[in-house]
Design a protein around this motif. Structure first.
Motif, PDB file in Angstrom:
ATOM      1  N   MET A  75       1.091  -0.959   0.180  1.00 27.43           N
ATOM      2  CA  MET A  75       0.190   0.192   0.275  1.00 27.43           C
ATOM      3  C   MET A  75       1.028   1.420   0.057  1.00 27.43           C
ATOM      4  SD  MET A  75      -2.905  -1.242  -0.253  1.00 27.43           S
ATOM      5  CE  MET A  75      -4.091   0.919  -0.331  1.00 27.43           C
ATOM      6  N   LYS A  76       2.322   1.430   0.574  1.00 22.36           N
ATOM      7  CA  LYS A  76       2.448   2.300   0.760  1.00 22.36           C
ATOM      8  C   LYS A  76       3.622   2.221  -1.148  1.00 22.36           C
ATOM      9  CE  LYS A  76       6.508   4.641   3.633  1.00 22.36           C
ATOM     10  NZ  LYS A  76       7.424   4.522   4.911  1.00 22.36           N
ATOM     11  N   TYR A  77       4.258   1.030  -1.102  1.00 25.33           N
ATOM     12  CA  TYR A  77       4.636   1.402  -2.156  1.00 25.33           C
ATOM     13  C   TYR A  77       3.569   2.003  -3.645  1.00 25.33           C
ATOM     14  CZ  TYR A  77       5.982  -0.415  -6.994  1.00 25.33           C
ATOM     15  OH  TYR A  77       6.450  -0.473  -8.564  1.00 25.33           O
ATOM     16  N   ARG A  78       2.496   1.784  -3.454  1.00 23.74           N
ATOM     17  CA  ARG A  78       1.282   1.729  -4.535  1.00 23.74           C
ATOM     18  C   ARG A  78       0.906   3.854  -4.047  1.00 23.74           C
ATOM     19  NH1 ARG A  78      -2.557  -2.877  -4.010  1.00 23.74           N
ATOM     20  NH2 ARG A  78      -1.961  -4.267  -5.941  1.00 23.74           N
ATOM     21  N   GLN A  79       1.391   4.049  -2.777  1.00 19.82           N
ATOM     22  CA  GLN A  79       0.829   5.656  -2.909  1.00 19.82           C
ATOM     23  C   GLN A  79       2.288   6.217  -3.678  1.00 19.82           C
ATOM     24  OE1 GLN A  79       0.835   6.683   1.237  1.00 19.82           O
ATOM     25  NE2 GLN A  79      -0.244   5.414   2.023  1.00 19.82           N
ATOM     26  N   SER A  80       3.249   5.553  -3.768  1.00 19.93           N
ATOM     27  CA  SER A  80       4.751   6.511  -5.136  1.00 19.93           C
ATOM     28  C   SER A  80       4.354   5.498  -6.253  1.00 19.93           C
ATOM     29  CB  SER A  80       5.760   5.801  -4.392  1.00 19.93           C
ATOM     30  OG  SER A  80       6.031   4.668  -3.983  1.00 19.93           O
ATOM     31  N   VAL A  81       3.138   5.118  -6.634  1.00 14.03           N
ATOM     32  CA  VAL A  81       3.590   5.030  -8.168  1.00 14.03           C
ATOM     33  C   VAL A  81       2.036   5.519  -8.505  1.00 14.03           C
ATOM     34  CG1 VAL A  81       3.364   3.243  -9.482  1.00 14.03           C
ATOM     35  CG2 VAL A  81       4.834   2.969  -7.266  1.00 14.03           C
ATOM     36  N   GLY A  82       1.820   6.985  -9.234  1.00 14.01           N
ATOM     37  CA  GLY A  82       0.500   6.942  -9.805  1.00 14.01           C
ATOM     38  C   GLY A  82       0.578   7.005 -11.408  1.00 14.01           C
ATOM     39  N   MET A  83      -1.073   6.020 -11.684  1.00 14.13           N
ATOM     40  CA  MET A  83      -1.265   4.879 -13.090  1.00 14.13           C
ATOM     41  C   MET A  83      -2.470   5.629 -13.287  1.00 14.13           C
ATOM     42  SD  MET A  83      -1.172   1.218 -13.146  1.00 14.13           S
ATOM     43  CE  MET A  83      -1.453   0.364 -14.738  1.00 14.13           C
ATOM     44  N   THR A 101      -9.422  14.702  -4.191  1.00 13.50           N
ATOM     45  CA  THR A 101      -8.866  14.725  -3.202  1.00 13.50           C
ATOM     46  C   THR A 101      -8.914  13.853  -2.272  1.00 13.50           C
ATOM     47  OG1 THR A 101     -10.639  15.701  -1.819  1.00 13.50           O
ATOM     48  CG2 THR A 101      -9.025  17.291  -2.991  1.00 13.50           C
ATOM     49  N   TYR A 102      -9.229  12.630  -2.815  1.00 15.27           N
ATOM     50  CA  TYR A 102     -10.041  11.643  -1.921  1.00 15.27           C
ATOM     51  C   TYR A 102      -9.035  10.547  -1.673  1.00 15.27           C
ATOM     52  CZ  TYR A 102     -12.712   7.261  -1.114  1.00 15.27           C
ATOM     53  OH  TYR A 102     -12.781   6.138  -0.851  1.00 15.27           O
ATOM     54  N   ALA A 103      -8.138  10.988  -2.272  1.00 12.84           N
ATOM     55  CA  ALA A 103      -6.957  10.122  -1.950  1.00 12.84           C
ATOM     56  C   ALA A 103      -5.843  10.383  -0.693  1.00 12.84           C
ATOM     57  CB  ALA A 103      -5.996   9.349  -3.202  1.00 12.84           C
ATOM     58  N   PRO A 104      -6.006  11.238  -1.700  1.00 13.31           N
ATOM     59  CA  PRO A 104      -4.542  12.179  -0.026  1.00 13.31           C
ATOM     60  C   PRO A 104      -5.000  12.595   1.159  1.00 13.31           C
ATOM     61  CG  PRO A 104      -4.378  13.366  -2.444  1.00 13.31           C
ATOM     62  CD  PRO A 104      -5.321  11.931  -1.992  1.00 13.31           C
ATOM     63  N   ILE A 105      -6.768  13.121   1.078  1.00 20.49           N
ATOM     64  CA  ILE A 105      -7.259  12.841   3.088  1.00 20.49           C
ATOM     65  C   ILE A 105      -7.123  11.403   3.332  1.00 20.49           C
ATOM     66  CG2 ILE A 105      -9.233  13.265   3.379  1.00 20.49           C
ATOM     67  CD1 ILE A 105      -9.836  15.598   1.884  1.00 20.49           C
ATOM     68  N   ARG A 106      -7.829  10.373   2.457  1.00 22.36           N
ATOM     69  CA  ARG A 106      -8.570   8.850   2.687  1.00 22.36           C
ATOM     70  C   ARG A 106      -7.111   8.291   3.311  1.00 22.36           C
ATOM     71  NH1 ARG A 106     -11.559   3.565   0.483  1.00 22.36           N
ATOM     72  NH2 ARG A 106     -11.418   2.609   2.503  1.00 22.36           N
ATOM     73  N   LEU A 107      -5.735   8.499   2.550  1.00 31.81           N
ATOM     74  CA  LEU A 107      -4.589   7.873   2.940  1.00 31.81           C
ATOM     75  C   LEU A 107      -3.423   8.179   3.329  1.00 31.81           C
ATOM     76  CD1 LEU A 107      -4.863   5.772  -0.994  1.00 31.81           C
ATOM     77  CD2 LEU A 107      -5.351   4.731   1.645  1.00 31.81           C
ATOM     78  N   ALA A 119      -4.797  19.947  -4.536  1.00 34.40           N
ATOM     79  CA  ALA A 119      -6.003  19.846  -5.294  1.00 34.40           C
ATOM     80  C   ALA A 119      -5.709  20.504  -6.448  1.00 34.40           C
ATOM     81  CB  ALA A 119      -7.439  18.685  -5.509  1.00 34.40           C
ATOM     82  N   MET A 120      -6.538  22.267  -6.713  1.00 40.25           N
ATOM     83  CA  MET A 120      -6.735  23.208  -7.182  1.00 40.25           C
ATOM     84  C   MET A 120      -5.295  23.504  -7.887  1.00 40.25           C
ATOM     85  SD  MET A 120      -9.696  23.928  -7.645  1.00 40.25           S
ATOM     86  CE  MET A 120     -10.108  25.271  -8.314  1.00 40.25           C
ATOM     87  N   GLU A 121      -4.182  23.075  -7.512  1.00 39.77           N
ATOM     88  CA  GLU A 121      -3.287  23.922  -8.432  1.00 39.77           C
ATOM     89  C   GLU A 121      -2.914  22.783  -9.423  1.00 39.77           C
ATOM     90  OE1 GLU A 121      -0.640  23.585  -5.329  1.00 39.77           O
ATOM     91  OE2 GLU A 121      -0.771  25.429  -4.044  1.00 39.77           O
ATOM     92  N   LEU A 122      -3.571  21.469  -9.296  1.00 35.06           N
ATOM     93  CA  LEU A 122      -2.794  20.732 -10.276  1.00 35.06           C
ATOM     94  C   LEU A 122      -4.014  20.372 -11.130  1.00 35.06           C
ATOM     95  CD1 LEU A 122      -2.687  17.345  -7.883  1.00 35.06           C
ATOM     96  CD2 LEU A 122      -0.728  18.954  -9.242  1.00 35.06           C
ATOM     97  N   ALA A 152      -3.789  10.883  -9.398  1.00 36.35           N
ATOM     98  CA  ALA A 152      -1.935  10.612  -9.528  1.00 36.35           C
ATOM     99  C   ALA A 152      -1.606  11.034  -9.440  1.00 36.35           C
ATOM    100  CB  ALA A 152      -2.071   9.656 -10.901  1.00 36.35           C
ATOM    101  N   LEU A 153      -0.949  12.977  -9.950  1.00 35.72           N
ATOM    102  CA  LEU A 153       0.030  13.632  -9.202  1.00 35.72           C
ATOM    103  C   LEU A 153      -1.246  13.207  -7.819  1.00 35.72           C
ATOM    104  CD1 LEU A 153       0.004  15.924 -12.443  1.00 35.72           C
ATOM    105  CD2 LEU A 153       1.578  13.712 -11.472  1.00 35.72           C
ATOM    106  N   ALA A 154      -1.774  13.613  -7.156  1.00 31.81           N
ATOM    107  CA  ALA A 154      -2.248  14.541  -5.850  1.00 31.81           C
ATOM    108  C   ALA A 154      -1.490  13.809  -4.672  1.00 31.81           C
ATOM    109  CB  ALA A 154      -3.815  14.369  -5.949  1.00 31.81           C
ATOM    110  N   MET A 155      -1.243  12.752  -5.268  1.00 36.10           N
ATOM    111  CA  MET A 155      -0.467  11.840  -4.287  1.00 36.10           C
ATOM    112  C   MET A 155       0.960  11.461  -4.433  1.00 36.10           C
ATOM    113  SD  MET A 155      -2.965   9.989  -2.471  1.00 36.10           S
ATOM    114  CE  MET A 155      -1.783   8.490  -1.689  1.00 36.10           C
ATOM    115  N   GLU A 156       1.046  12.781  -5.000  1.00 34.13           N
ATOM    116  CA  GLU A 156       2.998  12.806  -5.148  1.00 34.13           C
ATOM    117  C   GLU A 156       3.747  11.987  -5.230  1.00 34.13           C
ATOM    118  OE1 GLU A 156       3.535  16.780  -2.421  1.00 34.13           O
ATOM    119  OE2 GLU A 156       1.924  15.418  -1.427  1.00 34.13           O
ATOM    120  N   PRO A 157       3.436  11.007  -6.648  1.00 28.44           N
ATOM    121  CA  PRO A 157       4.359  10.168  -6.817  1.00 28.44           C
ATOM    122  C   PRO A 157       5.374  10.084  -7.478  1.00 28.44           C
ATOM    123  CG  PRO A 157       2.677  10.335  -9.280  1.00 28.44           C
ATOM    124  CD  PRO A 157       2.735  11.520  -7.720  1.00 28.44           C
TER     125      PRO A 157
END
Length: 244
Positions: A75-83, A101-107, A119-122, A152-157
């Motif tokens: 799970m931690k690895y997937r946070q660094s790999v956007g798809m 915003t869903y994943a950054p807030i939840r994960l 998110a607005m910047e992205l 995907a970029l919101a997770m800062e991969p």
């Protein structure tokens, strides 16, 4: 050192051997483009990189660690790999902003105000800041794919995987998605891209890989791949797709 290194990767679906012996490395900041006929194993390879498919054999080494070891934190690895997929996979019942915003807030447990600011910047980056409050079904396919990229970029991969991101789009919408991907490449994002867009492969890739039958048949610079391919099967494939 390579950010991602794949050694002897194999993937079987029952009796069907889709990946047979794939060896590929991806350096930090590199744009790797995978081309080849349908059924050659390109998409399966990307799905193995993100562990959406579990390889049958081989190693995937990320930042020096084999991610296929039993105790590895997937799970931690997937946070660094956007798809990004062919189909955009956005949540239809959430606004564009909430999708991003869903994943950054939840994960990542980001505060909502911080997640929304990022998110607005992205969304501004992908040209869709004015669509933050609308729902995905009101957007064109190209716009939905750009939202998917922002999500995907919101997770800062550290690496982005693109599985034929323009194949489901009308031809006139392809350019707007490729332009966002070009900007990411220019900014130094590490990327592995499966695509049939040969212009993108030629102009943006640092390296192009041609796959056939579950193997890497050719691995070279775009210039070498498109002007002087070494393998006969590569020549045949490129002759067909470039002359269509």
């Amino acid at each position: 050192m390579a950010l991602l290194e794949v050694k002897g990767l194999q993937k079987n679906f029952g009796e069907l051997k889709v990946l047979k012996d794939v060896n590929i490395s991806i350096d930090e900041g590199e744009v790797l483009v995978l081309i080849g006929p349908s059924g050659s194993g390109k998409s399966t390879f990307l799905r193995c990189l993100n562990l959406l498919e579990t390889p049958t054999d081989g190693e995937i080494i990320y930042d020096g660690t084999n991610i296929l070891k039993k105790k590895f934190n997937v799970m931690k690895y997937r946070q660094s790999v956007g798809m990004c997929f062919q189909r955009f996979n956005l949540f239809p019942f959430m606004t564009v902003l909430d999708n991003v915003t869903y994943a950054p807030i939840r994960l990542k447990k980001k505060k909502k105000i911080d997640a929304e600011k990022h998110a607005m910047e992205l969304l501004k980056k992908v040209g869709l800041a004015d669509k933050a409050k609308v729902y995905p079904d009101t957007l064109s396919g190209g716009q939905q794919q750009r939202v998917a990229i922002a999500r995907a970029l919101a997770m800062e991969p550290r690496i982005m995987l693109f599985d034929e991101p323009t194949s489901a789009l009308d031809p006139e919408l392809v350019g707007e998605v490729l332009n966002v991907m070009r900007e990411l490449a220019d900014e130094g994002m590490t990327m592995a891209v499966v695509t049939h867009e040969m212009g993108f492969a030629r102009d943006v890739a640092d390296r192009v890989i041609f796959m056939e039958g579950g193997y890497v048949v050719e691995n070279s610079t775009p210039e070498e791949m498109f002007t002087n391919p070494k393998n006969e099967r590569t020549k045949e494939f490129l002759s067909r797709v470039l002359n269509n």
